[in-house]
Design a protein around this motif. Structure first.
Motif, PDB file in Angstrom:
ATOM      1  N   PRO A 201     -72.739 -64.176   9.163  1.00  0.00           N
ATOM      2  CA  PRO A 201     -72.395 -65.170  10.173  1.00  0.00           C
ATOM      3  C   PRO A 201     -72.316 -64.571  11.566  1.00  0.00           C
ATOM      4  N   PRO A 202     -72.321 -65.407  12.605  1.00  0.00           N
ATOM      5  CA  PRO A 202     -72.264 -64.904  13.978  1.00  0.00           C
ATOM      6  C   PRO A 202     -71.123 -63.922  14.160  1.00  0.00           C
ATOM      7  N   GLY A 203     -71.377 -62.902  14.979  1.00  0.00           N
ATOM      8  CA  GLY A 203     -70.374 -61.886  15.197  1.00  0.00           C
ATOM      9  C   GLY A 203     -70.652 -60.659  14.357  1.00  0.00           C
ATOM     10  N   ASP A 204     -71.924 -60.340  14.137  1.00  0.00           N
ATOM     11  CA  ASP A 204     -72.211 -59.182  13.303  1.00  0.00           C
ATOM     12  C   ASP A 204     -73.324 -58.312  13.892  1.00  0.00           C
ATOM     13  N   PHE A 205     -74.575 -58.476  13.459  1.00  0.00           N
ATOM     14  CA  PHE A 205     -75.627 -57.536  13.813  1.00  0.00           C
ATOM     15  C   PHE A 205     -75.865 -57.449  15.311  1.00  0.00           C
ATOM     16  N   ALA A 206     -75.971 -56.226  15.814  1.00  0.00           N
ATOM     17  CA  ALA A 206     -76.257 -55.997  17.228  1.00  0.00           C
ATOM     18  C   ALA A 206     -77.688 -56.394  17.513  1.00  0.00           C
ATOM     19  N   GLN A 207     -77.904 -57.144  18.598  1.00  0.00           N
ATOM     20  CA  GLN A 207     -79.225 -57.636  18.920  1.00  0.00           C
ATOM     21  C   GLN A 207     -80.062 -56.639  19.715  1.00  0.00           C
ATOM     22  N   ARG A 208     -79.434 -55.609  20.264  1.00  0.00           N
ATOM     23  CA  ARG A 208     -80.187 -54.699  21.138  1.00  0.00           C
ATOM     24  C   ARG A 208     -81.009 -53.698  20.340  1.00  0.00           C
ATOM     25  N   GLU A 209     -80.778 -53.635  19.033  1.00  0.00           N
ATOM     26  CA  GLU A 209     -81.491 -52.678  18.228  1.00  0.00           C
ATOM     27  C   GLU A 209     -82.373 -53.406  17.235  1.00  0.00           C
TER      28      GLU A 209
ATOM     29  N   ASP B 211     -66.957 -74.547  12.457  1.00  0.00           N
ATOM     30  CA  ASP B 211     -66.264 -75.684  13.070  1.00  0.00           C
ATOM     31  C   ASP B 211     -64.934 -75.950  12.368  1.00  0.00           C
ATOM     32  N   GLY B 212     -64.272 -74.871  11.938  1.00  0.00           N
ATOM     33  CA  GLY B 212     -62.957 -74.982  11.317  1.00  0.00           C
ATOM     34  C   GLY B 212     -62.969 -75.209   9.826  1.00  0.00           C
ATOM     35  N   ALA B 213     -64.134 -75.474   9.227  1.00  0.00           N
ATOM     36  CA  ALA B 213     -64.222 -75.740   7.789  1.00  0.00           C
ATOM     37  C   ALA B 213     -64.653 -74.470   7.051  1.00  0.00           C
ATOM     38  N   PRO B 214     -64.031 -74.147   5.901  1.00  0.00           N
ATOM     39  CA  PRO B 214     -64.399 -72.924   5.173  1.00  0.00           C
ATOM     40  C   PRO B 214     -65.844 -72.974   4.692  1.00  0.00           C
ATOM     41  N   MET B 215     -66.579 -71.876   4.909  1.00  0.00           N
ATOM     42  CA  MET B 215     -67.986 -71.821   4.545  1.00  0.00           C
ATOM     43  C   MET B 215     -68.287 -70.672   3.587  1.00  0.00           C
ATOM     44  N   ALA B 216     -67.595 -69.529   3.740  1.00  0.00           N
ATOM     45  CA  ALA B 216     -67.927 -68.364   2.928  1.00  0.00           C
ATOM     46  C   ALA B 216     -66.732 -67.433   2.809  1.00  0.00           C
TER      47      ALA B 216
ATOM     48  N   ARG C  57     -64.883 -67.032   6.233  1.00  0.00           N
ATOM     49  CA  ARG C  57     -65.713 -67.447   7.359  1.00  0.00           C
ATOM     50  C   ARG C  57     -65.687 -68.971   7.437  1.00  0.00           C
ATOM     51  N   LEU C  58     -65.500 -69.469   8.646  1.00  0.00           N
ATOM     52  CA  LEU C  58     -65.384 -70.905   8.862  1.00  0.00           C
ATOM     53  C   LEU C  58     -66.436 -71.370   9.861  1.00  0.00           C
TER      54      LEU C  58
END
Length: 279
Positions: A257-265, A135-140, A132-133
């Protein structure tokens, strides 16, 4: 207490506070004065100043560059935790998040993952490792174990782009509902250090998460390693009843990170020590 030792500690704390003021008055990447200059300005010895600087470097607030000097470190990615009792989704963290696949395969669950997902050790899971990055930098570094029967045809594109839980909901009819998560400190191995672009044995945060669907069935087991110098957790404690608040927009949950849990539930996020670390 030894008077001289006490005086040394006090001088180091004052030097640290003075350097913190310099850091807070500058932007990430800005230089701060040299150690020699700071010693003269603050009236402390080189060993005392260096001890204060070492603390700030270890805390991820300063960066030393050999032959160039000291610079204000990049801002940390701050993730706020909200009590599950508030029935709110967790707010989005800063930065533009993206993913790069490291491994993507189908294999047998094995005893440990099988127990977590309540399935036979011989049953298939989809195993994914992704970097997971921000702004292009490795984070996790994130390791996902998903029941294979739930995600036939799961593609690399779904794992690298967009909201994974939205893909699960819309393409695989898997509706995630609850996650139980544990967080603990650790250090990175040599291989992890190379991927995260940090020194070996650097501090890190280990997240372990077990996600269930609306029927209470375990869907995935994930463990993620976050850089300790760039990521921090902030807790908000509810000390009394409050008026109803609309869910916060955004999809970055702690360790997710962003791109995971659905917000509608509705999502309940809690930290419990009943998930043991490591594979």
């Amino acid at each position: 207490m030894d008077v001289d030792a006490s005086g040394t500690v006090l001088k180091r704390e004052r030097a640290r506070d003075a350097i913190l003021e310099l850091i807070e008055s500058r932007r990430p990447g800005d230089a701060i004065p040299s150690e020699r200059s700071l010693c003269a300005t603050l009236g402390v010895s080189r060993p005392t100043l260096r001890a204060a600087v070492d603390e700030l470097v270890a805390a991820g607030l300063l960066v030393r560059e050999h032959g160039r000097g000291m610079f204000v470190a990049p801002e940390k990615i701050t993730q706020e935790l909200i009590s599950a009792d508030l029935a709110l989704s967790v707010p989005q963290a800063a930065g533009a998040w993206s993913s790069r696949l490291l491994e993507f395969t189908t294999l047998q669950a094995g005893a440990r993952v099988g127990r977590k997902l309540r399935m036979s050790p011989a049953a298939d899971i989809v195993y994914v490792a992704r970097l997971r990055l921000v702004d292009g930098a490795p984070m996790a570094i994130e390791h996902l174990h998903i029941r294979a029967e739930l995600v036939p045809g799961l593609s690399a594109d779904e794992l690298e782009n967009g909201d994974l839980y939205q893909h699960l909901r819309e393409r695989h009819d898997v509706h995630v509902h609850e996650a139980v998560q544990a967080i603990e400190p650790t250090v990175v191995t040599r291989a992890e250090a190379r991927l995260l672009d940090v020194p070996e044995l650097s501090p890190a945060l280990l997240f372990e998460r077990l996600t269930s669907d609306t029927a209470g069935r375990p869907v995935e087991y994930v463990h993620s390693l976050y850089r300790g110098d760039r990521y921090r957790i902030v807790s908000r404690l509810a000390l009394g009843p409050a008026a109803a608040v609309e869910p916060v927009e955004g999809d970055h949950h702690p360790g997710i990170p962003p791109g995971d849990f659905a917000q509608r539930e509705p999502i309940t996020s809690s930290t419990r020590g009943d998930i043991q670390s490591g594979d």
